[in-house]
Design an enzyme around this catalytic site. Structure first.
Site, PDB file in Angstrom:
ATOM      1  N   TYR A 274      -5.126   5.097   2.545  1.00 29.60           N
ATOM      2  CA  TYR A 274      -4.506   5.637   3.413  1.00 29.60           C
ATOM      3  C   TYR A 274      -5.427   7.262   4.793  1.00 29.60           C
ATOM      4  O   TYR A 274      -5.096   7.183   5.130  1.00 29.60           O
ATOM      5  CB  TYR A 274      -3.747   6.078   2.751  1.00 29.60           C
ATOM      6  CG  TYR A 274      -2.613   5.245   2.583  1.00 29.60           C
ATOM      7  CD1 TYR A 274      -2.363   3.324   3.086  1.00 29.60           C
ATOM      8  CD2 TYR A 274      -0.895   5.108   2.120  1.00 29.60           C
ATOM      9  CE1 TYR A 274      -2.077   2.673   2.989  1.00 29.60           C
ATOM     10  CE2 TYR A 274      -0.717   4.189   1.519  1.00 29.60           C
ATOM     11  CZ  TYR A 274      -1.000   2.847   2.444  1.00 29.60           C
ATOM     12  OH  TYR A 274      -0.178   1.802   1.918  1.00 29.60           O
TER      13      TYR A 274
ATOM     14  N   LYS B  48      -7.946  -4.815  -7.759  1.00 26.32           N
ATOM     15  CA  LYS B  48      -8.591  -6.476  -6.868  1.00 26.32           C
ATOM     16  C   LYS B  48      -9.771  -6.396  -7.258  1.00 26.32           C
ATOM     17  O   LYS B  48     -11.107  -6.522  -6.098  1.00 26.32           O
ATOM     18  CB  LYS B  48      -7.855  -6.268  -5.916  1.00 26.32           C
ATOM     19  CG  LYS B  48      -7.978  -7.837  -5.007  1.00 26.32           C
ATOM     20  CD  LYS B  48      -7.423  -8.655  -5.111  1.00 26.32           C
ATOM     21  CE  LYS B  48      -7.563 -10.195  -4.648  1.00 26.32           C
ATOM     22  NZ  LYS B  48      -6.303 -10.944  -5.229  1.00 26.32           N
TER      23      LYS B  48
ATOM     24  N   ASP C  57      -2.553  -9.720  -7.033  1.00 23.64           N
ATOM     25  CA  ASP C  57      -1.593 -10.633  -6.634  1.00 23.64           C
ATOM     26  C   ASP C  57      -0.401 -10.584  -8.105  1.00 23.64           C
ATOM     27  O   ASP C  57       0.365 -11.021  -7.925  1.00 23.64           O
ATOM     28  CB  ASP C  57      -2.268 -11.391  -6.105  1.00 23.64           C
ATOM     29  CG  ASP C  57      -4.187 -11.383  -6.688  1.00 23.64           C
ATOM     30  OD1 ASP C  57      -4.028 -11.291  -7.984  1.00 23.64           O
ATOM     31  OD2 ASP C  57      -4.739 -12.524  -6.390  1.00 23.64           O
TER      32      ASP C  57
ATOM     33  N   ASP D 144       1.958   1.622  -3.257  1.00 20.34           N
ATOM     34  CA  ASP D 144       2.245   1.265  -2.076  1.00 20.34           C
ATOM     35  C   ASP D 144       3.411   0.516  -2.402  1.00 20.34           C
ATOM     36  O   ASP D 144       5.154   0.248  -2.982  1.00 20.34           O
ATOM     37  CB  ASP D 144       2.320   1.397  -0.783  1.00 20.34           C
ATOM     38  CG  ASP D 144       3.356   2.265   0.269  1.00 20.34           C
ATOM     39  OD1 ASP D 144       4.769   2.458   0.348  1.00 20.34           O
ATOM     40  OD2 ASP D 144       2.636   2.302   1.507  1.00 20.34           O
TER      41      ASP D 144
ATOM     42  N   ASP E  87       7.642  -0.399  -4.351  1.00 20.93           N
ATOM     43  CA  ASP E  87       8.936  -1.152  -3.863  1.00 20.93           C
ATOM     44  C   ASP E  87       9.421  -2.274  -4.057  1.00 20.93           C
ATOM     45  O   ASP E  87      10.742  -2.226  -4.311  1.00 20.93           O
ATOM     46  CB  ASP E  87       8.624  -1.023  -2.002  1.00 20.93           C
ATOM     47  CG  ASP E  87       8.732   0.329  -1.364  1.00 20.93           C
ATOM     48  OD1 ASP E  87       8.769   1.198  -1.851  1.00 20.93           O
ATOM     49  OD2 ASP E  87       9.270   0.304  -0.547  1.00 20.93           O
TER      50      ASP E  87
END
Ligand code: NAD
Length: 362
Positions: free
Chosen positions: A141, A187, A219, A243, A247
């Site tokens: 980001y 990852k 994943d 992020d 959620d």
């Protein structure tokens, strides 16, 4: 003990849920010999209306001098068309940045009484209690170079050693206040930045030999959170992965009105409900105050480091829900629909009862 709290009620339902949080802070504080000194400041739309600026230097200075900051919520229809830097939400980003809040803590805790309200089966969910610790000020980001032209778009996922080290340290420190288990999510099978992340996290773990560390690909982590959420204690991850995972974790446990959060730095800490200012129900005494009240529990746990006080608040939430009280956002058949004030009053009563039944020696 004297403790300075800056209150930033903000906009919409922000002041209503902040009022609930303050009552709980005062009540529990008095039981643990803590005197809270409150300093209330404007932020967001309310500050824009008063000063033409959603975050003034005066508010920021007050935060720098505080032990901890509590925020209600910011935003509303009225300020949507303002230029970006004057929008209420810009105040929040500036506040987090100015206070150096690089660690975002989002719990995923399932309350027994609400277990049937989730999209997951109750036997999968029952007993779930973990946190997603998301790196908040680095990663893709913020990475350079970034941009796009007619033929390409690009961003850069980059972490330096210090950024990974400090968030990993935070994860292991928080784990010591919980079940001493960290799952670092990356990852590393595809991304070099993740290989680097993994190496540093393992280096830091050497200083915390009592905390168990596992690695998991992102994943797989997304799958495991919905398959078997009970396995986690702390999920440590980068800005982008956090992020998304926070959620998923939040939503498996229920409504927006139930989700608390903390943003931590080396010096400062900010506690706030995850939800926004809910302009559709503002000023109607309908807001669910439990996310704000659960944020108070987090404050007791992570800033004041009084886990017994945090447990007292958590137990009062559990008990109030078990008694069938519900604000409209979590209402279901057979329950009692209550206002913000009624929910808060019952929480306070239950705090008192639980404390009398199980007095904590301090
Ligand atoms: P929101 O979270 O304010 O509301 C979404 C829906 O959930 C609404 O229907 C609302 O009534 C309901 N809801 C939210 N919190 C609730 C609570 N405690 N009790 C009962 N119902 C609740 O999100 P939105 O509508 O997308 O945004 C409204 C404003 O809030 C916008 O200006 C947005 O930018 C801002 N916002 C601020 C924050 C923050 O301050 N941290 C976070 C998200 C959104």
């Amino acid at each position: 003990m004297n403790y300075k709290v800056v209150l930033l009620p903000g906009d919409g339902i922000g002041p209503e849920v902040t009022n609930a949080a303050v009552q709980v802070l005062k009540n529990v504080g008095s039981k643990f010999q803590i005197d809270f000194e409150f300093d209330e400041k404007l932020i967001g739309g309310a500050s824009y209306e008063a000063f033409g600026n959603p975050l003034t230097d005066e508010t920021l200075d007050a935060c720098y001098k505080a032990d901890v900051v509590f925020l209600g919520a910011v935003g509303g229809y009225k300020w949507e068309s303002l230029p970006h830097e004057l929008k209420p939400e810009a105040a929040l980003l500036k506040l987090r940045k100015s206070l150096g809040l690089y660690a975002n803590v989002r719990p995923a805790k399932v309350y027994k009484a609400l277990v049937d309200g989730s999209t997951l089966k109750s036997d999968v969910l029952e007993g779930t209690d973990f946190i997603v610790l998301r790196e908040l000020t680095g990663g893709i980001y913020f990475g350079q170079p970034r941009g796009y032209d007619e033929s390409r778009g690009w961003n850069t996922m980059v972490y330096d050693k210090n950024e990974v080290k400090r968030i990993a340290q935070k994860a292991f420190e928080l784990a010591r206040l919980r079940n001493k288990q960290v799952t670092s999510v990356d990852k590393a099978n595809v991304l070099e930045v993740s290989q680097f992340w993994r190496t540093i996290v393992h280096e830091v773990q050497k200083d915390f030999p009592d905390v168990e560390l596992k690695d998991m690909y992102v994943d797989n982590a997304a799958m495991q959170i919905v398959r078997s959420p009970k396995q986690f204690d702390i999920i440590l991850t980068s800005n982008l992965f956090g992020d998304i995972l926070s959620d998923i974790a939040g939503m498996i446990t229920g409504s927006l009105g139930m989700l608390p959060s903390a943003s931590l730095g080396n010096k400062y800490a900010l506690y706030e409900p995850v939800h926004g200012s809910a302009p559709d129900i503002a000023g109607q005494n309908k807001a669910n105050p439990l996310a704000a009240i659960a944020s108070v529990a987090m404050m007791f746990h992570y800033s004041l480091k009084i886990p017994k006080a945090a447990e007292l608040v958590e137990e009062a939430i559990e008990k109030t829900l078990a008694q069938g009280l519900r604000t409209a956002d979590i209402f279901s058949e057979g329950c009692k629909l209550v206002s913000t004030d009624e929910m808060t009053e019952t929480i306070l009563k239950n705090i008192n009862t639980i404390f009398v039944e199980n007095p904590v020696v301090v």
